[in-house]
Scaffold this active site. Sequence first.
Site, short mmCIF file in Angstrom:
data_model
loop_
_atom_site.label_atom_id
_atom_site.label_comp_id
_atom_site.label_asym_id
_atom_site.label_seq_id
_atom_site.Cartn_x
_atom_site.Cartn_y
_atom_site.Cartn_z
N LEU A 154 10.11 54.08 -11.83
CA LEU A 154 10.45 54.03 -13.24
C LEU A 154 10.00 55.34 -13.87
CD1 LEU A 154 9.26 50.43 -14.26
CD2 LEU A 154 11.61 51.19 -13.83
N ASP A 155 10.74 55.84 -14.86
CA ASP A 155 10.31 57.02 -15.58
C ASP A 155 8.91 56.81 -16.12
OD1 ASP A 155 12.71 58.23 -15.13
OD2 ASP A 155 13.53 57.82 -17.13
N GLN A 156 8.18 57.90 -16.28
CA GLN A 156 6.81 57.80 -16.77
C GLN A 156 6.73 57.04 -18.09
OE1 GLN A 156 4.95 61.59 -17.45
NE2 GLN A 156 2.95 60.72 -17.87
#
Length: 563
Positions: free
Chosen positions: A394-396
């Site tokens: 997942l994106d940060q």
Amino acid sequence: MFETRHLFHPLKTAGEYPSQLNNPFDYEPHPLCRLAAEEVTAWIESDTCDPLFRSEAAEGKMFGVLVVRQQDGGNTETGYLAAYSGQIAGRSDWQGFVPAVFDYLQPDSYFKTHEAEINTLNHRIAALETDPVYLQTKSEITQLVKESQEAITRQKNINLASKMLRDRQRHETFLSGEEQMEFIRESQFQKAELRRIKQRYLDEIKEKEARNVIFNQEIRTLERERKKKSRELQQWLFNSFELCDKDGNRRSLADIFANTAFVEPPSGAGECCEPKLLHYAFTQGWQPLAIAMFWYGKSPKTEIRHAGQFYPACRGKCKPILEWMLGKELEPSMPDGNENGSAPEVIYEDDDIIVINKPEGLLSVPGLQTRHSVFTIFKERYPGLDSPLVVHRLDQATSGLLLLAKTRDAYVKLQQQFQEHTVIKRYVAVLDGTPEKGTVCEGVISLPMRVDHFDRPRQVVDHGHGKPAVTEYIINKVEDNKTYITLYPKTGRTHQLRVHCAHPDGLGLPIIGDRLYGKKADRLYLHAEHIEFTHPITGKRISFACPPKWWHTATDQSITQRT
């Protein structure tokens, strides 16, 4: 007011002045920059603006403002400079805006003279490539190639059918010696016939290609000459394009980029707003106080830009230049970071897998600037695991359900499920604004994507070279200028949901808190709230759901289950 007769535009305000220049790659526009941007925008839309300038700008253009302090004797005055990226209507010298660092487009200049020579070569190449004799011969060759492929295929089919018949007869019937020899002769004849067909067409194609030999030789010669002249002109431009730094030193683009990963400057380097503004301020001895860039006009079809919104400098073209001009490293801060934030919550765990709820701001795997991540947390918790652990990412800034594998066998089997698109994921998000009239409540967004090579990690829509990216969506609720939406990614491209929401050909509404494609907020309102997959060991289909608190309280419509 924005005054086109001057480049220094006074600012009449009682507001506080910044103490030092902001980082062009990570900033919240200073109120003085916002005021300057409003004045520039008002002038573009006024009757005093040249209609050609206004028309070209309305098609979409990045503008920049730089608040500066100048001293004239004992007097100090604060104002701003304005600039636009590249050219507008082929000009770099519109009144009221700082000029190009190096205006190579002036008539009869070295660049224009040699560009004309290259254009002459282009015309000569085009004339040869569109010559009727040349085109006719190319057409005949194309037709011959097609005919040869069809004839060869037909003969191969005949040969194969005859062989199958001979094999069946050998198996079912007793054959005399003469009959055996006849079969051999037939086989040899058919093989020879196939060779004759291939050779006949090869000879005919070579004969026709010979007619275009002179054309092709001249075209290749002109192309080599064009490449050489283009290369020489490019190098001249890079060496002649000199910028001034804060101490008054000058350096060419070629020298600035020599020790970077690019080695050579990218096309358009030095023509963005930021280098123009700072270069002019430094040449005048003025002190830069605040800088900001904003988009005016239509949104482009590739990168995501919205009218009136402020944007950071691009990394590829501007970062090496601005770091040299300002004499310091310019890295963005990490507002999405979670070094000391909440730890991931374990939703489910057995001997093979872990399902966690990742908080926003925590990396899935270690990054360049920080090692703290889901990977490091669980590697410390389970030091003996032989698995790569993190199955997907997942994106940060994105929170939500993340799947981990505790064994290598589980990892491989889960990876296969992701590759075969049998894992079902569902996200919820809150978008900044409301859909345009006529937008359907549910649908499919299909916009191919690729990374912006000059501004990583930003992604762009590219119908020519992008990878397929598909997202299904359901609009759940529209309230208080916000849109609550459910998203079903059918592919797994980087920033796919963020781009598909923000792009004009998608929903045209960035996710609230999207620093790259929208505006900053307290967080990115994107959450992976549901995941369904086959357990890698038991083979049972299982699913998990974990909606965020802000979704529970904001929506009253149930989420449709999809497969």
